[in-house]
Design a protein around this motif. Sequence first.
Motif, PDB file in Angstrom:
ATOM      1  N   UNK A  98       3.705 -27.661 -49.613  1.00  0.00           N
ATOM      2  CA  UNK A  98       3.269 -28.584 -50.656  1.00  0.00           C
ATOM      3  C   UNK A  98       4.486 -29.031 -51.440  1.00  0.00           C
ATOM      4  N   UNK A  99       4.349 -30.107 -52.192  1.00  0.00           N
ATOM      5  CA  UNK A  99       5.466 -30.628 -52.968  1.00  0.00           C
ATOM      6  C   UNK A  99       5.000 -31.064 -54.357  1.00  0.00           C
ATOM      7  N   UNK A 100       5.970 -31.126 -55.271  1.00  0.00           N
ATOM      8  CA  UNK A 100       5.801 -31.716 -56.596  1.00  0.00           C
ATOM      9  C   UNK A 100       6.893 -32.763 -56.744  1.00  0.00           C
ATOM     10  N   UNK A 101       6.511 -34.000 -57.064  1.00  0.00           N
ATOM     11  CA  UNK A 101       7.479 -35.065 -57.339  1.00  0.00           C
ATOM     12  C   UNK A 101       7.348 -35.457 -58.804  1.00  0.00           C
ATOM     13  N   UNK A 102       8.446 -35.388 -59.542  1.00  0.00           N
ATOM     14  CA  UNK A 102       8.437 -35.748 -60.960  1.00  0.00           C
ATOM     15  C   UNK A 102       9.547 -36.752 -61.221  1.00  0.00           C
ATOM     16  N   UNK A 103       9.181 -37.935 -61.714  1.00  0.00           N
ATOM     17  CA  UNK A 103      10.168 -38.983 -61.969  1.00  0.00           C
ATOM     18  C   UNK A 103      10.115 -39.441 -63.415  1.00  0.00           C
ATOM     19  N   UNK A 104      11.265 -39.773 -63.997  1.00  0.00           N
ATOM     20  CA  UNK A 104      11.222 -40.551 -65.230  1.00  0.00           C
ATOM     21  C   UNK A 104      10.689 -41.944 -64.921  1.00  0.00           C
ATOM     22  N   UNK A 131       6.260 -33.927 -43.695  1.00  0.00           N
ATOM     23  CA  UNK A 131       5.353 -34.197 -44.815  1.00  0.00           C
ATOM     24  C   UNK A 131       3.885 -34.299 -44.400  1.00  0.00           C
ATOM     25  N   UNK A 132       3.593 -34.613 -43.186  1.00  0.00           N
ATOM     26  CA  UNK A 132       2.218 -34.918 -42.780  1.00  0.00           C
ATOM     27  C   UNK A 132       1.273 -33.747 -43.025  1.00  0.00           C
ATOM     28  N   UNK A 133       0.178 -34.026 -43.734  1.00  0.00           N
ATOM     29  CA  UNK A 133      -0.849 -33.023 -43.975  1.00  0.00           C
ATOM     30  C   UNK A 133      -0.517 -32.030 -45.065  1.00  0.00           C
ATOM     31  N   UNK A 134       0.637 -32.170 -45.709  1.00  0.00           N
ATOM     32  CA  UNK A 134       1.009 -31.253 -46.774  1.00  0.00           C
ATOM     33  C   UNK A 134       0.519 -31.781 -48.117  1.00  0.00           C
ATOM     34  N   UNK A 135       0.398 -30.895 -49.076  1.00  0.00           N
ATOM     35  CA  UNK A 135      -0.127 -31.281 -50.385  1.00  0.00           C
ATOM     36  C   UNK A 135       0.982 -31.846 -51.274  1.00  0.00           C
ATOM     37  N   UNK A 136       0.556 -32.636 -52.265  1.00  0.00           N
ATOM     38  CA  UNK A 136       1.505 -33.267 -53.176  1.00  0.00           C
ATOM     39  C   UNK A 136       0.899 -33.392 -54.561  1.00  0.00           C
ATOM     40  N   UNK A 137       1.688 -33.043 -55.580  1.00  0.00           N
ATOM     41  CA  UNK A 137       1.345 -33.313 -56.978  1.00  0.00           C
ATOM     42  C   UNK A 137       2.391 -34.257 -57.546  1.00  0.00           C
TER      43      UNK A 137
END
Length: 238
Positions: A98-104, A131-137
């Motif tokens: 899974x991933x977390x993406x945080x941007x200004x 990345x396919x099928x993985x979770x993302x916040x």
Amino acid sequence: MAHEDLPNIAPELFRAPDPAELGLKPEVTHPPRILLLYGSLRERSFSRLVVEEATRLLRAMGAEPRIFHPSGLPLPDAGDAAHPKVQEIRDLATWAEGMVWCSPERHGAMTGVIKAQIDWIPLSLGAARPTQGKTLAVMEVSGGSQSFNAVNQLRVLGRWMRMLTIPNQSSVPKAFMEFGDDDRMKPSPYYDRIVDVMEELVRFTWLVRDRVGALTDRYSERRESADALSARVNQRAL
């Protein structure tokens, strides 16, 4: 399960997501592996500080978080895929569940720093799909009033990268007011929302990680594989 490193948490209300409460008996029992990306190279980067808070929460929830630090990463097409920072982010993307993406939010959009990181992650690396099928916040910080431009754009990217982007998200306005001199986030509804997002991410990661193969099985890809196999058989018969 609260920790001294989480001063904003009410211990009696905090709990780590449990696969059993989801009716799951995981095939693998290692902690959910989460990669966190942030979108600023400033010395005091508030997107990085938010990601660091998220990392503490994920660890307390039983996950294994890792942060990629983008300093030194070349721009896409301006560097080679053999560059050590490119290899690092690709290896982490393959490792993660899974991933977390945080941007200004800058000029009403995500930053080039976060976009460059995502652009270096291909849809496929040989037989692997990072990345396919993985979770993302998705999360964002801004210097002014609350906005959702960056998280909306990150959702589009998550869909393009064939990720399962969770419903909840975080947007922290006037981020410079939400952190103390110790670079820790102050108690607020914005902090509580980050707790919510991390809880949901861990739950969704438990739900899907053993089922990625079934969730991403596609007729079109099966057909392509069958056609390629048939072509190879015909070539050998000539």
